[in-house]
Design a protein around this motif. Structure first.
Motif, PDB file in Angstrom:
ATOM      1  N   SER A 249       0.839  -1.202   0.000  1.00  0.00           N
ATOM      2  CA  SER A 249       0.000   0.000   0.000  1.00  0.00           C
ATOM      3  C   SER A 249       0.874   1.253   0.000  1.00  0.00           C
ATOM      4  N   GLN A 250       1.936   1.233   0.792  1.00  0.00           N
ATOM      5  CA  GLN A 250       2.858   2.380   0.831  1.00  0.00           C
ATOM      6  C   GLN A 250       3.470   2.608  -0.549  1.00  0.00           C
ATOM      7  N   ALA A 251       3.840   1.523  -1.199  1.00  0.00           N
ATOM      8  CA  ALA A 251       4.490   1.640  -2.512  1.00  0.00           C
ATOM      9  C   ALA A 251       3.597   2.400  -3.487  1.00  0.00           C
ATOM     10  N   VAL A 252       2.311   2.060  -3.492  1.00  0.00           N
ATOM     11  CA  VAL A 252       1.379   2.704  -4.419  1.00  0.00           C
ATOM     12  C   VAL A 252       1.281   4.199  -4.112  1.00  0.00           C
ATOM     13  N   GLU A 253       1.318   4.550  -2.848  1.00  0.00           N
ATOM     14  CA  GLU A 253       1.278   5.970  -2.476  1.00  0.00           C
ATOM     15  C   GLU A 253       2.578   6.692  -2.824  1.00  0.00           C
ATOM     16  N   LEU A 254       3.685   6.002  -2.648  1.00  0.00           N
ATOM     17  CA  LEU A 254       4.990   6.653  -2.807  1.00  0.00           C
ATOM     18  C   LEU A 254       5.379   6.907  -4.264  1.00  0.00           C
ATOM     19  N   LEU A 255       4.912   6.035  -5.160  1.00  0.00           N
ATOM     20  CA  LEU A 255       5.393   6.117  -6.544  1.00  0.00           C
ATOM     21  C   LEU A 255       4.811   7.320  -7.273  1.00  0.00           C
ATOM     22  N   LYS A 256       5.608   7.901  -8.133  1.00  0.00           N
ATOM     23  CA  LYS A 256       5.108   8.961  -9.004  1.00  0.00           C
ATOM     24  C   LYS A 256       4.365   8.314 -10.166  1.00  0.00           C
ATOM     25  N   PRO A 257       3.557   9.075 -10.911  1.00  0.00           N
ATOM     26  CA  PRO A 257       2.923   8.487 -12.103  1.00  0.00           C
ATOM     27  C   PRO A 257       3.984   7.877 -13.024  1.00  0.00           C
ATOM     28  N   GLY A 258       3.692   6.700 -13.520  1.00  0.00           N
ATOM     29  CA  GLY A 258       4.663   6.006 -14.367  1.00  0.00           C
ATOM     30  C   GLY A 258       5.723   5.264 -13.582  1.00  0.00           C
ATOM     31  N   GLY A 259       5.613   5.293 -12.248  1.00  0.00           N
ATOM     32  CA  GLY A 259       6.618   4.639 -11.393  1.00  0.00           C
ATOM     33  C   GLY A 259       6.555   3.121 -11.485  1.00  0.00           C
ATOM     34  N   ARG A 260       7.606   2.495 -10.996  1.00  0.00           N
ATOM     35  CA  ARG A 260       7.756   1.045 -11.129  1.00  0.00           C
ATOM     36  C   ARG A 260       7.870   0.380  -9.761  1.00  0.00           C
ATOM     37  N   LEU A 261       6.998  -0.593  -9.526  1.00  0.00           N
ATOM     38  CA  LEU A 261       7.050  -1.364  -8.271  1.00  0.00           C
ATOM     39  C   LEU A 261       7.624  -2.747  -8.559  1.00  0.00           C
ATOM     40  N   LEU A 262       8.708  -3.073  -7.904  1.00  0.00           N
ATOM     41  CA  LEU A 262       9.328  -4.384  -8.027  1.00  0.00           C
ATOM     42  C   LEU A 262       8.962  -5.190  -6.780  1.00  0.00           C
ATOM     43  N   ILE A 263       8.308  -6.328  -6.993  1.00  0.00           N
ATOM     44  CA  ILE A 263       7.821  -7.141  -5.879  1.00  0.00           C
ATOM     45  C   ILE A 263       8.805  -8.283  -5.658  1.00  0.00           C
ATOM     46  N   ILE A 264       9.513  -8.226  -4.544  1.00  0.00           N
ATOM     47  CA  ILE A 264      10.592  -9.185  -4.294  1.00  0.00           C
ATOM     48  C   ILE A 264      10.306 -10.043  -3.059  1.00  0.00           C
ATOM     49  N   GLY A 265       9.647  -9.462  -2.052  1.00  0.00           N
ATOM     50  CA  GLY A 265       9.400 -10.170  -0.786  1.00  0.00           C
ATOM     51  C   GLY A 265       8.458 -11.358  -0.952  1.00  0.00           C
ATOM     52  N   LEU A 286       3.837  -2.904 -12.290  1.00  0.00           N
ATOM     53  CA  LEU A 286       4.184  -3.877 -11.249  1.00  0.00           C
ATOM     54  C   LEU A 286       5.037  -4.957 -11.890  1.00  0.00           C
ATOM     55  N   HIS A 287       6.143  -5.266 -11.253  1.00  0.00           N
ATOM     56  CA  HIS A 287       6.987  -6.324 -11.803  1.00  0.00           C
ATOM     57  C   HIS A 287       7.371  -7.277 -10.691  1.00  0.00           C
ATOM     58  N   ASN A 288       6.975  -8.538 -10.868  1.00  0.00           N
ATOM     59  CA  ASN A 288       7.421  -9.540  -9.901  1.00  0.00           C
ATOM     60  C   ASN A 288       8.838  -9.956 -10.223  1.00  0.00           C
ATOM     61  N   VAL A 289       9.574 -10.273  -9.168  1.00  0.00           N
ATOM     62  CA  VAL A 289      10.958 -10.713  -9.326  1.00  0.00           C
ATOM     63  C   VAL A 289      11.015 -12.164  -8.862  1.00  0.00           C
ATOM     64  N   ARG A 290      11.346 -13.053  -9.784  1.00  0.00           N
ATOM     65  CA  ARG A 290      11.483 -14.461  -9.419  1.00  0.00           C
ATOM     66  C   ARG A 290      12.970 -14.774  -9.337  1.00  0.00           C
ATOM     67  N   ARG A 291      13.491 -14.743  -8.125  1.00  0.00           N
ATOM     68  CA  ARG A 291      14.909 -15.036  -7.902  1.00  0.00           C
ATOM     69  C   ARG A 291      15.789 -14.238  -8.868  1.00  0.00           C
ATOM     70  N   GLN A 292      16.516 -14.908  -9.752  1.00  0.00           N
ATOM     71  CA  GLN A 292      17.434 -14.180 -10.629  1.00  0.00           C
ATOM     72  C   GLN A 292      17.750 -15.013 -11.857  1.00  0.00           C
ATOM     73  N   ARG A 293      18.316 -14.371 -12.859  1.00  0.00           N
ATOM     74  CA  ARG A 293      18.874 -15.128 -13.990  1.00  0.00           C
ATOM     75  C   ARG A 293      20.144 -14.425 -14.481  1.00  0.00           C
ATOM     76  N   PHE A 294      21.140 -15.215 -14.727  1.00  0.00           N
ATOM     77  CA  PHE A 294      22.416 -14.742 -15.310  1.00  0.00           C
ATOM     78  C   PHE A 294      23.078 -13.619 -14.509  1.00  0.00           C
ATOM     79  N   CYS A 295      22.892 -13.582 -13.203  1.00  0.00           N
ATOM     80  CA  CYS A 295      23.463 -12.478 -12.419  1.00  0.00           C
ATOM     81  C   CYS A 295      24.568 -12.914 -11.458  1.00  0.00           C
ATOM     82  N   VAL A 296      24.926 -14.198 -11.443  1.00  0.00           N
ATOM     83  CA  VAL A 296      25.885 -14.655 -10.429  1.00  0.00           C
ATOM     84  C   VAL A 296      27.271 -14.055 -10.664  1.00  0.00           C
TER      85      VAL A 296
END
Ligand SMILES: [Zn+2]
Ligand SMILES: [Zn+2]
Length: 344
Positions: A249-265, A286-296
């Motif tokens: 809920s905080q994220a939605v309030e904090l973001l500016k128009p066009g802002g990006r929320l990355l969901i990691i938790g 809104l972008h979900n983050v599923r662990r990682q790829r090619f970042c090790v």
């Protein structure tokens, strides 16, 4: 060999289990050196599962690990005996639509270390992994840093998923190891202002020391008013790293128009809700983050090149025999714990 097994909710026992064997020519046997107790391990320990991934006992958890190569299959070319490696916990098929599309982290046949119904975990003396899952640790990195590579990969991936341009302002909600890693990675890629919140005062302090432009506790102050006073137009990006409804809920309030929320938790429950009118009026992504790829490799290089220093996150160390204490400490967020590491 010895292993720490979950034997029920809130129960861990150290027992003898059979030695793992090399099955494929491309496998390596790794003597486990250090294992981090991750939030997802705590979900398995305290709740017996995450969503529909239910633990069947006894079960060995643990996926953040580093160690030393002790045996290699006949087709192994890159790794050799004695190499110290950070382990990528995801074994992927390399042949499904997701793998072929360059998304191995959502591989249809993915097997993840220490995950129910997939693979037994790393809280034991030895594990077998494909060679491609072992990433050589440079001499400058110790095995604790090797463990902390894994949460850092998730942070690096999250920053990549944020897309262009690099945010000027960002918030990280939740200052556990993932949130702190996101803070470090955000700084490393040039995010100018990173604001961090956590409900644990000690973690707020740690975030400040780790480079947050501002850090605060939502239970003690109006963090939204504070961040909006620091960035009156709103934030370019928010990295949700705690899984708490209030943070969404905080994220939605904090973001500016066009802002990006990355969901990691990882939320404790199965449902999260959003103010859909705020989402649509601001056209938030809104972008979900599923662990990682090619970042090790990149995460290891960030540490080696001293662009980030993760060592402060290894706050507590336990022997395998004391795994239960490590889990209790982490589950209770006690004693300023960031990452409890079990050293073998
Ligand atoms: Zn983890
Ligand atoms: Zn696949």
């Amino acid at each position: 060999m010895k292993a720490a097994l979950l034997t029920g909710i809130g129960k861990i026992e150290v027992r003898e289990v059979p030695e793992p064997q090399l099955t494929k020519n491309t496998d390596v046997l790794i003597r486990v050196g250090a294992v981090g107790v991750c939030g997802s391990d705590i979900h398995y320990y305290s709740e017996g599962g995450i969503g529909d991934q239910i633990v069947r006992y006894p079960f060995i958890v643990g996926h953040e690990c580093s160690g030393t190569v002790e045996k290699v299959g006949p087709s192994v070319r890159r790794l050799k005996l004695g190499d110290r490696v950070a382990v990528d916990p995801a074994i992927v098929c390399g042949a499904c639509d997701q793998c072929l599309a360059g998304r191995p982290n959502t591989c249809r046949r993915l097997l993840y270390l220490g995950t129910p119904n997939q693979l037994s975990g790393a809280l034991c003396e030895r594990i077998v992994m494909p060679e491609e899952n072992g990433f050589l640790l440079p001499a400058e990195l110790n095995l604790d840093e090797g463990v902390l590579v894994e949460p850092l990969t998730i942070a690096v991936h999250s920053l990549k998923l944020t897309g262009e341009p690099v945010p000027d302002t960002a918030a990280v909600l939740g200052a556990g190891p993932i949130g702190l890693s996101v803070l470090l990675a955000a700084r490393a890629v040039g995010v100018r202002a990173v604001y961090v919140t956590d409900k644990i005062d000690g973690r707020v302090e740690v975030a400040r020391k780790a480079g947050a432009s501002w850090a605060g506790n939502p239970d003690r102050e109006d963090i939204i008013a504070r961040m909006i006073s620091l960035a009156p137009e709103g934030l370019d990006a928010v990295y949700e790293c705690c899984g708490d409804q209030s943070a969404f809920s905080q994220a939605v309030e904090l973001l500016k128009p066009g802002g990006r929320l990355l969901i990691i938790g990882i939320p404790t429950g199965d449902r999260i809700s959003f103010d859909i009118h705020a989402l649509r009026r601001k056209e938030l992504s809104l972008h979900n983050v599923r662990r990682q790829r090619f970042c090790v490799r990149e995460a290891i290089d960030l540490i080696r090149n001293k662009q980030v220093d993760v060592r402060f996150m290894a706050t507590h160390r336990f022997a395998l025999e004391d795994a239960r204490q490590a889990f209790e400490l982490a589950a209770g967020y006690r004693d300023g714990v960031i990452r409890a590491i079990i050293s073998l």
